[in-house]
Motif scaffolding. Structure first.
Motif, mmCIF file in Angstrom:
data_model
loop_
_atom_site.group_PDB
_atom_site.id
_atom_site.type_symbol
_atom_site.label_atom_id
_atom_site.label_comp_id
_atom_site.label_asym_id
_atom_site.label_seq_id
_atom_site.Cartn_x
_atom_site.Cartn_y
_atom_site.Cartn_z
ATOM 1 N N GLY A 25 6.732 10.253 0.168
ATOM 2 C CA GLY A 25 6.113 8.933 0.089
ATOM 3 C C GLY A 25 6.051 8.261 1.448
ATOM 4 N N LYS A 26 5.014 7.516 1.644
ATOM 5 C CA LYS A 26 4.772 6.840 2.917
ATOM 6 C C LYS A 26 5.742 5.677 3.134
ATOM 7 N N ASP A 27 5.944 5.348 4.410
ATOM 8 C CA ASP A 27 6.719 4.176 4.814
ATOM 9 C C ASP A 27 5.932 2.934 4.392
ATOM 10 N N MET A 28 6.568 2.076 3.622
ATOM 11 C CA MET A 28 5.917 0.848 3.156
ATOM 12 C C MET A 28 6.209 -0.342 4.064
ATOM 13 N N THR A 29 7.169 -0.207 4.951
ATOM 14 C CA THR A 29 7.621 -1.362 5.727
ATOM 15 C C THR A 29 6.608 -1.808 6.769
ATOM 16 N N ALA A 30 5.816 -0.884 7.259
ATOM 17 C CA ALA A 30 4.823 -1.227 8.285
ATOM 18 C C ALA A 30 3.433 -0.746 7.872
ATOM 19 N N SER A 31 3.196 -0.664 6.592
ATOM 20 C CA SER A 31 1.951 -0.119 6.079
ATOM 21 C C SER A 31 0.788 -1.091 6.217
ATOM 22 N N GLU A 32 -0.215 -0.680 6.991
ATOM 23 C CA GLU A 32 -1.427 -1.490 7.103
ATOM 24 C C GLU A 32 -2.190 -1.482 5.775
ATOM 25 N N PHE A 33 -2.080 -0.366 5.036
ATOM 26 C CA PHE A 33 -2.720 -0.269 3.725
ATOM 27 C C PHE A 33 -2.199 -1.374 2.816
ATOM 28 N N ILE A 34 -0.887 -1.513 2.724
ATOM 29 C CA ILE A 34 -0.278 -2.542 1.863
ATOM 30 C C ILE A 34 -0.618 -3.933 2.384
ATOM 31 N N ALA A 35 -0.480 -4.131 3.692
ATOM 32 C CA ALA A 35 -0.743 -5.449 4.278
ATOM 33 C C ALA A 35 -2.185 -5.886 4.070
ATOM 34 N N GLY A 36 -3.103 -4.910 4.011
ATOM 35 C CA GLY A 36 -4.516 -5.230 3.908
ATOM 36 C C GLY A 36 -5.033 -5.406 2.492
ATOM 37 N N LYS A 37 -4.167 -5.237 1.516
ATOM 38 C CA LYS A 37 -4.575 -5.343 0.110
ATOM 39 C C LYS A 37 -4.010 -6.609 -0.522
ATOM 40 N N SER A 38 -4.756 -7.154 -1.468
ATOM 41 C CA SER A 38 -4.247 -8.276 -2.261
ATOM 42 C C SER A 38 -3.260 -7.726 -3.285
ATOM 43 N N ASP A 39 -2.493 -8.609 -3.896
ATOM 44 C CA ASP A 39 -1.572 -8.181 -4.950
ATOM 45 C C ASP A 39 -2.335 -7.480 -6.067
ATOM 46 N N GLU A 40 -3.477 -8.030 -6.430
ATOM 47 C CA GLU A 40 -4.283 -7.449 -7.499
ATOM 48 C C GLU A 40 -4.743 -6.038 -7.130
ATOM 49 N N GLU A 41 -5.181 -5.859 -5.886
ATOM 50 C CA GLU A 41 -5.635 -4.541 -5.441
ATOM 51 C C GLU A 41 -4.488 -3.530 -5.446
ATOM 52 N N LEU A 42 -3.302 -3.964 -5.040
ATOM 53 C CA LEU A 42 -2.158 -3.057 -5.050
ATOM 54 C C LEU A 42 -1.764 -2.675 -6.474
ATOM 55 N N VAL A 43 -1.785 -3.633 -7.383
ATOM 56 C CA VAL A 43 -1.466 -3.327 -8.783
ATOM 57 C C VAL A 43 -2.458 -2.297 -9.312
ATOM 58 N N GLU A 44 -3.732 -2.478 -9.027
ATOM 59 C CA GLU A 44 -4.747 -1.527 -9.489
ATOM 60 C C GLU A 44 -4.523 -0.142 -8.871
ATOM 61 N N PHE A 45 -4.139 -0.117 -7.601
ATOM 62 C CA PHE A 45 -3.861 1.152 -6.936
ATOM 63 C C PHE A 45 -2.673 1.857 -7.596
ATOM 64 N N ILE A 46 -1.618 1.123 -7.858
ATOM 65 C CA ILE A 46 -0.427 1.706 -8.488
ATOM 66 C C ILE A 46 -0.764 2.232 -9.879
ATOM 67 N N LYS A 47 -1.633 1.524 -10.584
ATOM 68 C CA LYS A 47 -2.018 1.964 -11.937
ATOM 69 C C LYS A 47 -2.650 3.347 -11.932
ATOM 70 N N VAL A 48 -3.458 3.656 -10.932
ATOM 71 C CA VAL A 48 -4.175 4.936 -10.913
ATOM 72 C C VAL A 48 -3.521 5.978 -10.023
#
Length: 89
Positions: A25-48
């Motif tokens: 699993g990727k490092d989440m502490t400095a993730s531009e992917f996570i930082a660039g997503k809204s909470d809603e977008e992250l929830v949708e990503f986790i769902k799939v």
């Protein structure tokens, strides 16, 4: 509650502090992917999740939908995302 769920579901691949586990699993502490997503977008990503053949998958390991825990509710996913936000540097 999000920390507890993260520990139970996500930490095996992303590490107990979101630091990542090499080859899993990727490092989440400095993730531009996570930082660039809204909470809603992250929830949708986790769902799939993300299959290993996704061009954006850099580990070659599948991220299962809901981290492999199908019992997680929508509220649980938002709690996890809230906790992940606290890990960001």
């Amino acid at each position: 509650h999000g920390e507890e769920l993260f520990t139970q579901t996500c930490a095996a691949c992303h590490g107990p502090a979101g630091e990542g586990v090499e080859g899993l699993g990727k490092d989440m502490t400095a993730s531009e992917f996570i930082a660039g997503k809204s909470d809603e977008e992250l929830v949708e990503f986790i769902k799939v999740g993300r299959p290993p053949d996704d061009p954006l998958n850099t580990t070659g390991v599948a991220m299962l939908p809901k981290g492999g825990n199908p019992s997680l509710s929508e509220e649980d996913l938002y709690d996890i995302v809230a906790f992940i936000r606290t890990l960001q540097k």
